[in-house]
Design an enzyme around this catalytic site. Structure first.
Site, PDB file in Angstrom:
ATOM      1  N   THR A   1       1.054  -1.064  -0.031  1.00  0.00           N
ATOM      2  CA  THR A   1       0.041  -0.095  -0.046  1.00  0.00           C
ATOM      3  C   THR A   1       0.857   1.241  -0.166  1.00  0.00           C
ATOM      4  O   THR A   1       1.573   1.429   0.886  1.00  0.00           O
ATOM      5  CB  THR A   1      -0.976   0.008   1.234  1.00  0.00           C
ATOM      6  OG1 THR A   1      -1.541  -1.119   1.289  1.00  0.00           O
ATOM      7  CG2 THR A   1      -1.794   1.145   1.439  1.00  0.00           C
TER       8      THR A   1
ATOM      9  N   GLU B   1      -3.581  -4.611  -2.813  1.00  0.00           N
ATOM     10  CA  GLU B   1      -4.116  -5.890  -2.176  1.00  0.00           C
ATOM     11  C   GLU B   1      -4.967  -5.680  -1.245  1.00  0.00           C
ATOM     12  O   GLU B   1      -5.150  -4.859  -0.296  1.00  0.00           O
ATOM     13  CB  GLU B   1      -3.016  -6.663  -1.520  1.00  0.00           C
ATOM     14  CG  GLU B   1      -3.361  -7.805  -1.090  1.00  0.00           C
ATOM     15  CD  GLU B   1      -4.103  -8.558  -1.994  1.00  0.00           C
ATOM     16  OE1 GLU B   1      -3.688  -8.926  -3.364  1.00  0.00           O
ATOM     17  OE2 GLU B   1      -5.412  -8.983  -1.716  1.00  0.00           O
TER      18      GLU B   1
ATOM     19  N   GLY C   1      -7.870  -1.819  15.026  1.00  0.00           N
ATOM     20  CA  GLY C   1      -6.351  -1.674  15.013  1.00  0.00           C
ATOM     21  C   GLY C   1      -5.667  -2.462  13.687  1.00  0.00           C
ATOM     22  O   GLY C   1      -6.362  -2.312  12.675  1.00  0.00           O
TER      23      GLY C   1
ATOM     24  N   CYS D   1      -2.977  -2.140   8.870  1.00  0.00           N
ATOM     25  CA  CYS D   1      -3.325  -1.185   7.922  1.00  0.00           C
ATOM     26  C   CYS D   1      -4.291   0.035   8.160  1.00  0.00           C
ATOM     27  O   CYS D   1      -3.971   0.986   8.067  1.00  0.00           O
ATOM     28  CB  CYS D   1      -4.404  -2.410   6.779  1.00  0.00           C
ATOM     29  SG  CYS D   1      -3.181  -3.520   6.040  1.00  0.00           S
TER      30      CYS D   1
HETATM   31  N1  LIG Z   1      -1.584  -7.165   6.485  1.00  0.00           N
HETATM   32  C1  LIG Z   1      -2.579  -6.890   5.548  1.00  0.00           C
HETATM   33  O1  LIG Z   1      -3.540  -7.440   5.924  1.00  0.00           O
HETATM   34  C2  LIG Z   1      -2.364  -6.165   4.294  1.00  0.00           C
HETATM   35  C3  LIG Z   1      -3.467  -5.940   3.321  1.00  0.00           C
HETATM   36  C4  LIG Z   1      -3.380  -5.326   2.183  1.00  0.00           C
HETATM   37  C5  LIG Z   1      -2.292  -4.677   1.893  1.00  0.00           C
HETATM   38  N2  LIG Z   1      -1.093  -4.718   2.768  1.00  0.00           N
HETATM   39  C6  LIG Z   1      -0.059  -3.800   2.528  1.00  0.00           C
HETATM   40  O2  LIG Z   1       0.746  -5.015   2.026  1.00  0.00           O
HETATM   41  C7  LIG Z   1       2.335  -4.451   2.350  1.00  0.00           C
HETATM   42  C8  LIG Z   1       2.849  -5.540   3.383  1.00  0.00           C
HETATM   43  O3  LIG Z   1       2.254  -5.713   4.363  1.00  0.00           O
HETATM   44  P1  LIG Z   1       2.394  -6.979   5.308  1.00  0.00           P
HETATM   45  O4  LIG Z   1       1.540  -6.975   6.371  1.00  0.00           O
HETATM   46  O5  LIG Z   1       2.461  -8.323   4.533  1.00  0.00           O
HETATM   47  O6  LIG Z   1       3.943  -6.698   5.899  1.00  0.00           O
HETATM   48  P2  LIG Z   1       4.932  -7.572   6.720  1.00  0.00           P
HETATM   49  O7  LIG Z   1       5.593  -6.798   7.807  1.00  0.00           O
HETATM   50  O8  LIG Z   1       4.031  -8.734   7.147  1.00  0.00           O
HETATM   51  O9  LIG Z   1       6.035  -8.241   5.586  1.00  0.00           O
HETATM   52  C9  LIG Z   1       7.039  -7.768   4.855  1.00  0.00           C
HETATM   53  C10 LIG Z   1       8.046  -8.529   4.716  1.00  0.00           C
HETATM   54  O10 LIG Z   1       9.095  -7.738   3.897  1.00  0.00           O
HETATM   55  C11 LIG Z   1      10.270  -8.193   4.169  1.00  0.00           C
HETATM   56  N3  LIG Z   1      11.158  -7.109   3.631  1.00  0.00           N
HETATM   57  C12 LIG Z   1      11.481  -5.863   4.215  1.00  0.00           C
HETATM   58  N4  LIG Z   1      12.517  -5.197   3.441  1.00  0.00           N
HETATM   59  C13 LIG Z   1      12.759  -6.276   2.333  1.00  0.00           C
HETATM   60  C14 LIG Z   1      13.710  -6.267   1.292  1.00  0.00           C
HETATM   61  N5  LIG Z   1      14.410  -5.191   1.029  1.00  0.00           N
HETATM   62  N6  LIG Z   1      13.772  -7.343   0.407  1.00  0.00           N
HETATM   63  C15 LIG Z   1      12.855  -8.449   0.800  1.00  0.00           C
HETATM   64  N7  LIG Z   1      12.140  -8.384   1.835  1.00  0.00           N
HETATM   65  C16 LIG Z   1      12.179  -7.334   2.576  1.00  0.00           C
HETATM   66  C17 LIG Z   1      10.313  -8.314   5.789  1.00  0.00           C
HETATM   67  O11 LIG Z   1      11.188  -8.947   6.302  1.00  0.00           O
HETATM   68  C18 LIG Z   1       8.839  -8.854   6.058  1.00  0.00           C
HETATM   69  O12 LIG Z   1       8.934 -10.127   6.160  1.00  0.00           O
HETATM   70  C19 LIG Z   1       2.131  -3.091   3.234  1.00  0.00           C
HETATM   71  O13 LIG Z   1       2.124  -2.316   2.373  1.00  0.00           O
HETATM   72  C20 LIG Z   1       0.743  -3.202   3.998  1.00  0.00           C
HETATM   73  O14 LIG Z   1       0.090  -2.063   4.151  1.00  0.00           O
HETATM   74  C21 LIG Z   1      -1.068  -5.559   4.219  1.00  0.00           C
END
Ligand SMILES: NC(=O)c1ccc[n+]([C@@H]2O[C@H](COP(=O)([O-])OP(=O)(O)OC[C@H]3O[C@@H](n4cnc5c(N)ncnc54)[C@H](O)[C@@H]3O)[C@@H](O)[C@H]2O)c1
Length: 445
Positions: free
Chosen positions: A121, A160, A269, A272
């Site tokens: 996002t 997503e 909470g 997101c």
């Molecule tokens: N969690 C949700 O429900 C959700 C839903 C929709 C969108 N999003 C969006 O998706 C994105 C990811 O969210 P998430 O909850 O999966 O995050 P997360 O923190 O669970 O996962 C992020 C991952 O990226 C890895 N990472 C960081 N820097 C990196 C790099 N340089 N190379 C490779 N890996 C690297 C981290 O080690 C971690 O495992 C965010 O922008 C979030 O806003 C999340």
């Protein structure tokens, strides 16, 4: 198709696993070596219903691979998804350091034409930043003689919409797939990639990149607005002697309003809504627009935790030495995610005032012990009833299904005093009164 997914968190792992499940060849990349080692051994880092099975099955048949080597992953893919975190920065805007670090690596290591997809996002204009960052790196390589010319690439946006707790089914059967692409060829390729997920009927929504980027923030903030609106209504209901549970049913029956996301509670909470509402506020301010509703949504949400905490404090006056049984730690049911969970605020505030905490959660206790509540003196139990022994009250924080219909006789037997503070309005107040409970909920006197 040959895909790579950079960032193997809640979104990246589900994305990679679901694309592999549809027959693509996927490599998931993360900088966290332990996470990748564990995934190779079949240890899934998060709890998400249905995920373990498809990860293990696809890893076994080699359609899903895991690595820390982004260079290797890019070599073996034609489309790469950026799915790293975009946490809240100091000024409220989304912190793009992880996204841009990945963009830099892509520019450094790509060796053939590539479609780069922003799945994280990200604020409007980020695709342009990603494009510039990749181009800069490619130009350096041309200058140094490593490349003859800039390799062709495109950057598209694919926000997503999965929900934690339902992430796999949301990904496999999405309400919609939004793609922002300025290049029709990339749009067609992404449409083809997602076609197996939308076979039942067309759910593909194509648009320009900036509109796709804003769509994600608009969607999350609309949902957060519904929650904050209901929480404000709950306070009004309580103050005027109405019952918010009845008001909820009364308004939800209007198809223009609908029943979803109008539950009153302790507030939202998770990883997101809090950061995305804040980031949208910053996007608007930077663009010279005063985001009045967006600001109010966040303010109401913060106050909601205080309002709920005050119910406990007002009941006991002095809570020093009192024992509270906490049911639920994750920010919502069916996940172990505790990012911005209301439980963190409630437990911290109670402990600060000298209370003792006994907690149970079906999935999030390890996260709590090892990370979110690691410095706090919290006792954990394997069973929800054991938290109640000799406790002064039970506080329901997360609405896990196993809390919906507990054995109230058992609860009464174990609690020192039969008092329930229900932050999710799970029970019938008349029934609890009959059973001899003192029952507090949100939006009801
Ligand atoms: N969690 C949700 O429900 C959700 C839903 C929709 C969108 N999003 C969006 O998706 C994105 C990811 O969210 P998430 O909850 O999966 O995050 P997360 O923190 O669970 O996962 C992020 C991952 O990226 C890895 N990472 C960081 N820097 C990196 C790099 N340089 N190379 C490779 N890996 C690297 C981290 O080690 C971690 O495992 C965010 O922008 C979030 O806003 C999340």
């Amino acid at each position: 198709m040959k895909l790579s997914v950079i960032g193997t968190g809640y979104v990246g792992l589900v994305t990679g696993a679901c694309f592999a499940h549809m027959g693509n060849s996927v490599i998931c990349v993360d900088i966290d070596e332990k996470k990748i080692e564990n995934l190779k051994k079949g240890i899934i880092p998060i709890y998400e219903p249905g995920l373990e099975e498809i990860v293990k099955n696809n890893f076994k048949i080699k359609t899903l691979k895991f690595t820390t080597d982004i260079k290797e992953a890019l070599k073996n893919s034609d489309i790469t998804f950026i799915a790293v975190g975009t946490p809240q920065g100091e000024d409220g805007s989304a912190d793009l350091q992880y996204v841009l670090a990945v963009a830099k690596d892509i520019g450094k290591y790509m060796d053939h034409p590539l479609i780069v997809v922003d799945k994280s996002t990200v604020p409007v204009g980020t695709a342009d930043k990603v494009r510039e960052t990749i181009k800069e790196e490619l130009e350096k390589r041309v200058k140094s003689g490593e490349l003859k010319e800039i390799i062709d690439f495109d950057v598209v946006s694919n926000p997503e919409f999965l929900k934690e707790g339902d992430a796999v089914s949301d990904f496999l059967k999405p309400d919609r797939v939004v793609i922002g692409a300025d290049n029709p060829k990339s749009m067609e390729i992404l449409k083809e990639l997602y076609a197996p997920f939308t076979r039942n009927h067309e759910r593909f929504i194509g648009m320009d990149v900036r509109s796709a980027e804003l769509t994600k923030y608009a969607a999350n903030t609309m949902l957060a607005t519904k929650i904050s609106f209901m929480n404000e209504m709950a306070k009004i209901a309580e103050a005027v002697g109405a019952d918010i549970n009845k008001v909820r049913v009364g308004i939800g029956s209007d198809s223009r309003i609908g029943y979803s996301f109008i539950y009153p509670g302790i507030g939202y909470g998770g990883s997101c809504f809090p950061k995305d509402v804040k980031a949208l506020e910053k996007i608007a301010l930077d663009a010279g627009v005063e985001p009045k509703i967006v600001k109010a949504v966040e303010e109401v949400n913060k106050e909601q935790r205080v309002y709920f905490l005050n119910k406990i404090l007002n009941r006991f006056k002095d809570i020093k030495g009192k024992r509270f049984a906490i049911w639920g730690l994750s920010f919502k049911p069916e996940t172990d995610d505790m990012r911005e969970a209301p439980s963190i605020t409630i437990i911290n505030e109670l402990i600060k005032r000298g209370a003792k905490i006994r907690a149970y959660d079906p999935q999030a206790m390890e996260m709590a012990k090892n990370f979110w509540l690691k410095d706090l003196d919290v006792e954990y139990f394997d069973n929800k009833y054991d938290t109640l022994n000799n406790s002064d009250a039970m506080i329901l924080v997360t609405e896990w299904k196993e809390f919906r219909s507990p054995d109230f006789f058992e609860m009464k037997k174990r609690l020192k005093s039969p008092i329930i503070f229900d932050g999710r309005n799970q029970y019938n107040k008349d029934k609890l009164k009959e059973l001899g409970f003192e029952y507090y909920q949100v939006g009801v006197k």
